[in-house]
Motif scaffolding. Structure first.
Motif, short mmCIF file in Angstrom:
data_model
loop_
_atom_site.label_atom_id
_atom_site.label_comp_id
_atom_site.label_asym_id
_atom_site.label_seq_id
_atom_site.Cartn_x
_atom_site.Cartn_y
_atom_site.Cartn_z
N MET A 6 0.83 -1.21 0.00
CA MET A 6 0.00 0.00 0.00
C MET A 6 0.86 1.25 0.00
SD MET A 6 -3.48 -0.73 2.17
CE MET A 6 -2.71 -1.17 3.74
N ASP A 7 1.94 1.25 0.77
CA ASP A 7 2.82 2.42 0.82
C ASP A 7 3.47 2.68 -0.53
OD1 ASP A 7 2.23 2.86 3.47
OD2 ASP A 7 4.03 1.88 4.24
N ARG A 8 3.94 1.62 -1.18
CA ARG A 8 4.56 1.79 -2.50
C ARG A 8 3.54 2.25 -3.53
NH1 ARG A 8 8.12 -3.38 -2.63
NH2 ARG A 8 6.54 -4.02 -4.11
N THR A 9 2.32 1.75 -3.43
CA THR A 9 1.27 2.16 -4.35
C THR A 9 0.93 3.63 -4.14
OG1 THR A 9 0.37 -0.10 -4.33
CG2 THR A 9 -1.05 1.63 -5.20
N SER A 10 0.91 4.07 -2.89
CA SER A 10 0.68 5.49 -2.60
C SER A 10 1.77 6.35 -3.22
CB SER A 10 0.63 5.73 -1.09
OG SER A 10 -0.46 5.06 -0.49
N GLU A 11 3.00 5.89 -3.11
CA GLU A 11 4.13 6.64 -3.70
C GLU A 11 3.99 6.73 -5.22
OE1 GLU A 11 7.54 4.55 -2.38
OE2 GLU A 11 7.30 5.13 -0.28
N ARG A 12 3.51 5.65 -5.84
CA ARG A 12 3.33 5.69 -7.30
C ARG A 12 2.23 6.69 -7.68
NH1 ARG A 12 6.80 2.50 -6.10
NH2 ARG A 12 7.76 4.55 -5.90
N ALA A 13 1.19 6.80 -6.84
CA ALA A 13 0.13 7.78 -7.10
C ALA A 13 0.67 9.19 -6.99
CB ALA A 13 -1.03 7.57 -6.13
N GLU A 14 1.49 9.44 -5.98
CA GLU A 14 2.11 10.76 -5.81
C GLU A 14 2.97 11.11 -7.03
OE1 GLU A 14 4.23 10.51 -2.17
OE2 GLU A 14 2.44 10.43 -0.92
N GLU A 15 3.73 10.14 -7.51
CA GLU A 15 4.58 10.37 -8.67
C GLU A 15 3.75 10.68 -9.91
OE1 GLU A 15 6.83 6.81 -8.89
OE2 GLU A 15 8.10 7.30 -7.17
N ALA A 16 2.66 9.94 -10.09
CA ALA A 16 1.80 10.18 -11.25
C ALA A 16 1.22 11.58 -11.22
CB ALA A 16 0.69 9.14 -11.31
N LEU A 17 0.78 12.03 -10.05
CA LEU A 17 0.23 13.37 -9.93
C LEU A 17 1.28 14.44 -10.21
CD1 LEU A 17 -1.99 12.89 -6.75
CD2 LEU A 17 -2.81 13.57 -9.02
N ALA A 18 2.49 14.18 -9.76
CA ALA A 18 3.56 15.18 -9.91
C ALA A 18 4.12 15.23 -11.32
CB ALA A 18 4.68 14.88 -8.91
N GLU A 19 4.10 14.12 -12.03
CA GLU A 19 4.81 14.03 -13.31
C GLU A 19 3.92 14.07 -14.55
OE1 GLU A 19 7.18 10.52 -13.00
OE2 GLU A 19 8.21 11.19 -11.18
N GLU A 20 2.63 13.82 -14.39
CA GLU A 20 1.74 13.78 -15.55
C GLU A 20 0.93 15.07 -15.64
OE1 GLU A 20 1.79 11.57 -17.81
OE2 GLU A 20 2.94 9.97 -16.86
N ALA A 21 1.06 15.78 -16.74
CA ALA A 21 0.30 17.01 -16.92
C ALA A 21 -1.17 16.72 -17.20
CB ALA A 21 0.90 17.83 -18.07
N ASP A 22 -1.45 15.62 -17.88
CA ASP A 22 -2.82 15.24 -18.21
C ASP A 22 -3.43 14.48 -17.03
OD1 ASP A 22 -4.75 12.95 -19.37
OD2 ASP A 22 -4.86 14.73 -20.66
N ALA A 23 -4.56 14.96 -16.54
CA ALA A 23 -5.15 14.40 -15.32
C ALA A 23 -5.57 12.94 -15.50
CB ALA A 23 -6.36 15.24 -14.89
N PHE A 24 -6.17 12.62 -16.64
CA PHE A 24 -6.61 11.22 -16.82
C PHE A 24 -5.42 10.31 -17.06
CE2 PHE A 24 -8.74 7.48 -18.37
CZ PHE A 24 -9.90 7.47 -17.61
N GLN A 25 -4.38 10.82 -17.66
CA GLN A 25 -3.18 10.01 -17.84
C GLN A 25 -2.56 9.68 -16.48
OE1 GLN A 25 -2.07 8.36 -20.32
NE2 GLN A 25 -0.24 7.62 -19.26
N ASP B 253 -0.30 0.79 12.06
CA ASP B 253 0.48 0.79 10.81
C ASP B 253 -0.42 0.53 9.61
OD1 ASP B 253 2.75 1.25 12.26
OD2 ASP B 253 3.49 -0.82 12.17
N LEU B 254 -1.28 -0.46 9.74
CA LEU B 254 -2.18 -0.82 8.65
C LEU B 254 -3.16 0.30 8.36
CD1 LEU B 254 -2.90 -3.16 6.74
CD2 LEU B 254 -4.50 -3.96 8.48
N ASP B 255 -3.70 0.88 9.42
CA ASP B 255 -4.67 1.97 9.26
C ASP B 255 -4.01 3.18 8.60
OD1 ASP B 255 -7.37 3.08 9.83
OD2 ASP B 255 -6.21 4.49 11.05
N GLY B 256 -2.77 3.49 9.00
CA GLY B 256 -2.07 4.62 8.41
C GLY B 256 -1.79 4.42 6.93
N SER B 257 -1.34 3.21 6.56
CA SER B 257 -1.06 2.92 5.15
C SER B 257 -2.34 2.96 4.32
CB SER B 257 -0.40 1.54 5.03
OG SER B 257 0.87 1.53 5.63
#
Length: 205
Positions: free
Chosen positions: A65-84, A115-119
């Motif tokens: 879950m933590d790694r997936t959250s990081e990937r979401a943050e990266e997508a938001l930061a790096e992709e100009a197109d919202a749906f992309q 820990d689980l709840d936070g992730s």
């Protein structure tokens, strides 16, 4: 508290990585001895880091879950197109095997562990942010909610335990692409029922 030695941290990471692979391939009841063998550590090392199976399962799911959250943050930061950004997130979440691992939370252990709840909350927040950006851009249909995305992601990325993962990804990403096409506006049909919210998922857990 003294900091763990570097070799101890590496062993822990190897155990978690091996457990993630084997839980996906064979389910959560895979023998811990087999996990130790794949991680190239001794049985005692596994038990020194993880008191029992439930602790290891929780660690693996939190890690994913933590790694997936990081990937979401990266997508938001790096992709100009919202749906992309949304599309990128969904595909990397599939690669993390989140759909195969999260059902293990139905086991008999403390699902409200801090820990689980936070992730879980961090992941939910990131998914909501990715979807809201696409919705605000007029690219995401308005009759779906976070729960709809998480349910579909779980269902479409869950291989059958014991079947292995050989060539599984080619079908996962193909079907996810079809699903994502259905999320875009303009909507081509009216969805039955109401959107699935996070509260709906928590009530059914």
């Amino acid at each position: 508290m003294p900091r763990p030695r570097a070799d101890a941290l590496r062993n822990r990471e190897r155990i978690v990585a091996a457990a993630r692979e084997m839980f996906v391939e064979f389910g959560p009841e895979v023998p811990l001895d087999e996990i130790a063998r794949r991680a190239h550590v001794g049985n005692a090392t596994v038990y020194r880091h993880f008191a029992d199976r439930s602790v290891l399962i929780r660690e693996v799911v939190c890690s994913v879950m933590d790694r997936t959250s990081e990937r979401a943050e990266e997508a938001l930061a790096e992709e100009a197109d919202a749906f992309q950004a949304l599309r990128r997130f969904v595909h990397v979440a599939a690669d993390e095997r989140i759909g195969a691992l999260c059902p293990m939370l139905s086991g008999t252990f403390d699902k409200d562990h801090s820990d689980l709840d936070g992730s879980r909350r961090r992941l939910e927040q990131q998914v909501e942010e990715v979807m809201e950006r696409a919705r605000a851009a007029g690219q995401l249909r308005t009759d779906i909610a976070v729960g709809d995305l998480l349910v579909a992601l779980s269902q479409l990325t869950r291989p059958l335990p014991g079947s292995g993962c050989t060539d599984f990804d080619q079908f996962v990403h193909r079907h996810l692409q079809l699903f994502l096409d259905g999320l875009q506006t303009p909507a081509r049909s009216e969805l039955p029922g109401s959107a699935a919210t996070l509260e709906d998922l928590r009530r059914s857990a």
